[in-house]
Design a protein around this motif. Structure first.
Motif, PDB file in Angstrom:
ATOM      1  N   LYS A   9     -42.464  45.932 -76.899  1.00 27.94           N
ATOM      2  CA  LYS A   9     -41.790  46.057 -75.605  1.00 27.94           C
ATOM      3  C   LYS A   9     -41.533  47.522 -75.221  1.00 27.94           C
ATOM      4  O   LYS A   9     -41.634  48.432 -76.058  1.00 27.94           O
ATOM      5  CB  LYS A   9     -40.474  45.278 -75.668  1.00 27.94           C
ATOM      6  CG  LYS A   9     -40.651  43.753 -75.789  1.00 27.94           C
ATOM      7  CD  LYS A   9     -39.289  43.067 -75.778  1.00 27.94           C
ATOM      8  CE  LYS A   9     -39.424  41.551 -75.769  1.00 27.94           C
ATOM      9  NZ  LYS A   9     -38.086  40.902 -75.730  1.00 27.94           N
ATOM     10  N   TYR A  49     -42.470  35.192 -68.235  1.00 29.01           N
ATOM     11  CA  TYR A  49     -41.166  34.707 -68.683  1.00 29.01           C
ATOM     12  C   TYR A  49     -40.608  33.602 -67.783  1.00 29.01           C
ATOM     13  O   TYR A  49     -39.383  33.386 -67.766  1.00 29.01           O
ATOM     14  CB  TYR A  49     -40.172  35.870 -68.758  1.00 29.01           C
ATOM     15  CG  TYR A  49     -40.243  36.682 -70.038  1.00 29.01           C
ATOM     16  CD1 TYR A  49     -40.004  36.078 -71.288  1.00 29.01           C
ATOM     17  CD2 TYR A  49     -40.511  38.044 -70.020  1.00 29.01           C
ATOM     18  CE1 TYR A  49     -40.047  36.822 -72.462  1.00 29.01           C
ATOM     19  CE2 TYR A  49     -40.553  38.793 -71.200  1.00 29.01           C
ATOM     20  CZ  TYR A  49     -40.317  38.173 -72.418  1.00 29.01           C
ATOM     21  OH  TYR A  49     -40.348  38.909 -73.579  1.00 29.01           O
ATOM     22  N   HIS A  52     -37.628  31.320 -68.457  1.00 28.22           N
ATOM     23  CA  HIS A  52     -36.249  31.831 -68.449  1.00 28.22           C
ATOM     24  C   HIS A  52     -35.710  32.065 -67.036  1.00 28.22           C
ATOM     25  O   HIS A  52     -34.653  32.672 -66.867  1.00 28.22           O
ATOM     26  CB  HIS A  52     -36.169  33.148 -69.230  1.00 28.22           C
ATOM     27  CG  HIS A  52     -36.476  33.015 -70.684  1.00 28.22           C
ATOM     28  ND1 HIS A  52     -35.843  32.099 -71.493  1.00 28.22           N
ATOM     29  CD2 HIS A  52     -37.371  33.669 -71.473  1.00 28.22           C
ATOM     30  CE1 HIS A  52     -36.323  32.217 -72.727  1.00 28.22           C
ATOM     31  NE2 HIS A  52     -37.255  33.145 -72.743  1.00 28.22           N
ATOM     32  N   ARG A  85     -42.136  35.698 -86.293  1.00 36.01           N
ATOM     33  CA  ARG A  85     -40.733  35.624 -85.869  1.00 36.01           C
ATOM     34  C   ARG A  85     -39.784  36.047 -86.996  1.00 36.01           C
ATOM     35  O   ARG A  85     -38.727  36.628 -86.756  1.00 36.01           O
ATOM     36  CB  ARG A  85     -40.405  34.231 -85.330  1.00 36.01           C
ATOM     37  CG  ARG A  85     -41.122  33.984 -83.994  1.00 36.01           C
ATOM     38  CD  ARG A  85     -40.800  32.638 -83.391  1.00 36.01           C
ATOM     39  NE  ARG A  85     -39.447  32.529 -82.887  1.00 36.01           N
ATOM     40  CZ  ARG A  85     -39.051  32.970 -81.691  1.00 36.01           C
ATOM     41  NH1 ARG A  85     -39.905  33.565 -80.876  1.00 36.01           N
ATOM     42  NH2 ARG A  85     -37.804  32.808 -81.313  1.00 36.01           N
ATOM     43  N   MET A  88     -39.872  39.792 -87.019  1.00 37.62           N
ATOM     44  CA  MET A  88     -39.139  40.320 -85.854  1.00 37.62           C
ATOM     45  C   MET A  88     -37.637  40.296 -86.097  1.00 37.62           C
ATOM     46  O   MET A  88     -36.937  41.223 -85.712  1.00 37.62           O
ATOM     47  CB  MET A  88     -39.426  39.480 -84.597  1.00 37.62           C
ATOM     48  CG  MET A  88     -40.814  39.641 -84.030  1.00 37.62           C
ATOM     49  SD  MET A  88     -40.887  39.084 -82.306  1.00 37.62           S
ATOM     50  CE  MET A  88     -40.431  37.376 -82.462  1.00 37.62           C
ATOM     51  N   ARG A 102     -36.275  44.050 -85.529  1.00 33.10           N
ATOM     52  CA  ARG A 102     -35.149  44.180 -84.597  1.00 33.10           C
ATOM     53  C   ARG A 102     -33.933  44.840 -85.256  1.00 33.10           C
ATOM     54  O   ARG A 102     -33.218  45.599 -84.619  1.00 33.10           O
ATOM     55  CB  ARG A 102     -34.814  42.823 -83.991  1.00 33.10           C
ATOM     56  CG  ARG A 102     -35.825  42.447 -82.881  1.00 33.10           C
ATOM     57  CD  ARG A 102     -35.789  41.011 -82.544  1.00 33.10           C
ATOM     58  NE  ARG A 102     -36.538  40.695 -81.326  1.00 33.10           N
ATOM     59  CZ  ARG A 102     -36.822  39.461 -80.945  1.00 33.10           C
ATOM     60  NH1 ARG A 102     -36.436  38.427 -81.673  1.00 33.10           N
ATOM     61  NH2 ARG A 102     -37.499  39.239 -79.836  1.00 33.10           N
ATOM     62  N   GLY A 116     -42.391  37.517 -79.618  1.00 35.04           N
ATOM     63  CA  GLY A 116     -43.359  36.697 -80.354  1.00 35.04           C
ATOM     64  C   GLY A 116     -43.317  35.263 -79.854  1.00 35.04           C
ATOM     65  O   GLY A 116     -42.232  34.747 -79.564  1.00 35.04           O
TER      66      GLY A 116
HETATM   67  P1  ATP Z   1     -38.899  36.742 -77.391  1.00 36.07           P
HETATM   68  O1  ATP Z   1     -39.154  35.515 -76.540  1.00 36.07           O
HETATM   69  O2  ATP Z   1     -38.876  38.024 -76.601  1.00 36.07           O
HETATM   70  O3  ATP Z   1     -39.751  36.811 -78.611  1.00 36.07           O
HETATM   71  P2  ATP Z   1     -36.615  35.405 -78.420  1.00 36.07           P
HETATM   72  O4  ATP Z   1     -37.465  34.189 -78.479  1.00 36.07           O
HETATM   73  O5  ATP Z   1     -35.877  35.847 -79.649  1.00 36.07           O
HETATM   74  O6  ATP Z   1     -37.419  36.653 -77.957  1.00 36.07           O
HETATM   75  P3  ATP Z   1     -35.578  34.344 -75.929  1.00 36.07           P
HETATM   76  O7  ATP Z   1     -34.372  33.494 -75.946  1.00 36.07           O
HETATM   77  O8  ATP Z   1     -36.917  33.719 -75.732  1.00 36.07           O
HETATM   78  O9  ATP Z   1     -35.558  35.268 -77.240  1.00 36.07           O
HETATM   79  O10 ATP Z   1     -35.351  35.440 -74.796  1.00 36.07           O
HETATM   80  C1  ATP Z   1     -36.447  36.199 -74.316  1.00 36.07           C
HETATM   81  C2  ATP Z   1     -36.017  37.634 -74.187  1.00 36.07           C
HETATM   82  O11 ATP Z   1     -35.025  37.737 -73.165  1.00 36.07           O
HETATM   83  C3  ATP Z   1     -35.350  38.259 -75.420  1.00 36.07           C
HETATM   84  O12 ATP Z   1     -36.255  38.746 -76.366  1.00 36.07           O
HETATM   85  C4  ATP Z   1     -34.561  39.383 -74.804  1.00 36.07           C
HETATM   86  O13 ATP Z   1     -35.368  40.520 -74.520  1.00 36.07           O
HETATM   87  C5  ATP Z   1     -34.107  38.765 -73.493  1.00 36.07           C
HETATM   88  N1  ATP Z   1     -32.772  38.182 -73.637  1.00 36.07           N
HETATM   89  C6  ATP Z   1     -32.445  37.033 -74.258  1.00 36.07           C
HETATM   90  N2  ATP Z   1     -31.133  36.795 -74.201  1.00 36.07           N
HETATM   91  C7  ATP Z   1     -30.594  37.840 -73.523  1.00 36.07           C
HETATM   92  C8  ATP Z   1     -29.270  38.203 -73.120  1.00 36.07           C
HETATM   93  N3  ATP Z   1     -28.247  37.422 -73.408  1.00 36.07           N
HETATM   94  N4  ATP Z   1     -29.130  39.354 -72.428  1.00 36.07           N
HETATM   95  C9  ATP Z   1     -30.170  40.141 -72.123  1.00 36.07           C
HETATM   96  N5  ATP Z   1     -31.449  39.856 -72.471  1.00 36.07           N
HETATM   97  C10 ATP Z   1     -31.646  38.736 -73.154  1.00 36.07           C
END
Ligand code: ATP
Ligand code: MG
Length: 137
Positions: A9, A49, A52, A85, A88, A102, A116
């Motif tokens: 990122k 994304y 989300h 994961r 990460m 991380r 990931g």
């Molecule tokens: P990724 O999908 O990036 O591998 P992840 O699966 O651990 O990470 P997700 O819940 O899918 O996390 O969220 C996607 C991304 O959105 C996170 O990696 C982070 O960059 C961002 N994110 C998640 N939660 C928050 C939060 N509470 N505030 C700000 N950014 C967030």
């Protein structure tokens, strides 16, 4: 053998951490089988994304992902999705285990250095999102 989609990122590419991050994946037995540096737009980051979209952090996430170039890669190995994961670490660096990417490099829950895929279905979608058949050997 399994494949997963990894993104290094903006916070990490900006701090020149690409090689250190890739080394952690390679040390864990994952192989880089496709790799490129690209600039996401807010449109492409938003589409990537889309799952989300309803979350409060979506706008911030999309702007952040488009703020600097990223490195997108396909990683291959036994249980590549779970292994990636594990390397990460948890989304929030404060909760990430010692030795994970991380824990070592992430700045915050949002600027957390790597993405990931989280399932075989999302890995298939995310790999096809960034790479054509010709780029996948
Ligand atoms: P990724 O999908 O990036 O591998 P992840 O699966 O651990 O990470 P997700 O819940 O899918 O996390 O969220 C996607 C991304 O959105 C996170 O990696 C982070 O960059 C961002 N994110 C998640 N939660 C928050 C939060 N509470 N505030 C700000 N950014 C967030
Ligand atoms: Mg996720």
């Amino acid at each position: 053998i399994e494949r997963t989609l990894s993104i290094i990122k903006p916070d990490a590419t900006k701090r020149n951490l690409t090689g250190k991050i890739v080394a952690k994946f390679e040390d864990a037995g994952l192989r880089v089988v496709a790799s490129k540096r690209i600039a996401l737009t807010t449109a492409t980051a938003g589409e990537f994304y889309a799952e989300h979209k309803e979350r409060g952090f979506y706008g911030e996430l999309v702007a952040y992902m488009a703020s600097e170039p990223v490195v997108v890669q396909v990683l291959e190995g036994e249980n590549a999705i779970a292994k990636n994961r594990e390397v990460m670490g948890a989304t929030d660096p404060a909760a990430a285990a010692e030795g994970t990417i991380r824990k070592e490099f992430a700045l915050s829950k949002g600027e957390n250095s790597v993405h990931g895929s989280d399932s075989p279905a999302s890995a298939a979608r995310e790999i096809a999102f960034f790479f054509s058949g010709l780029e996948l050997v």
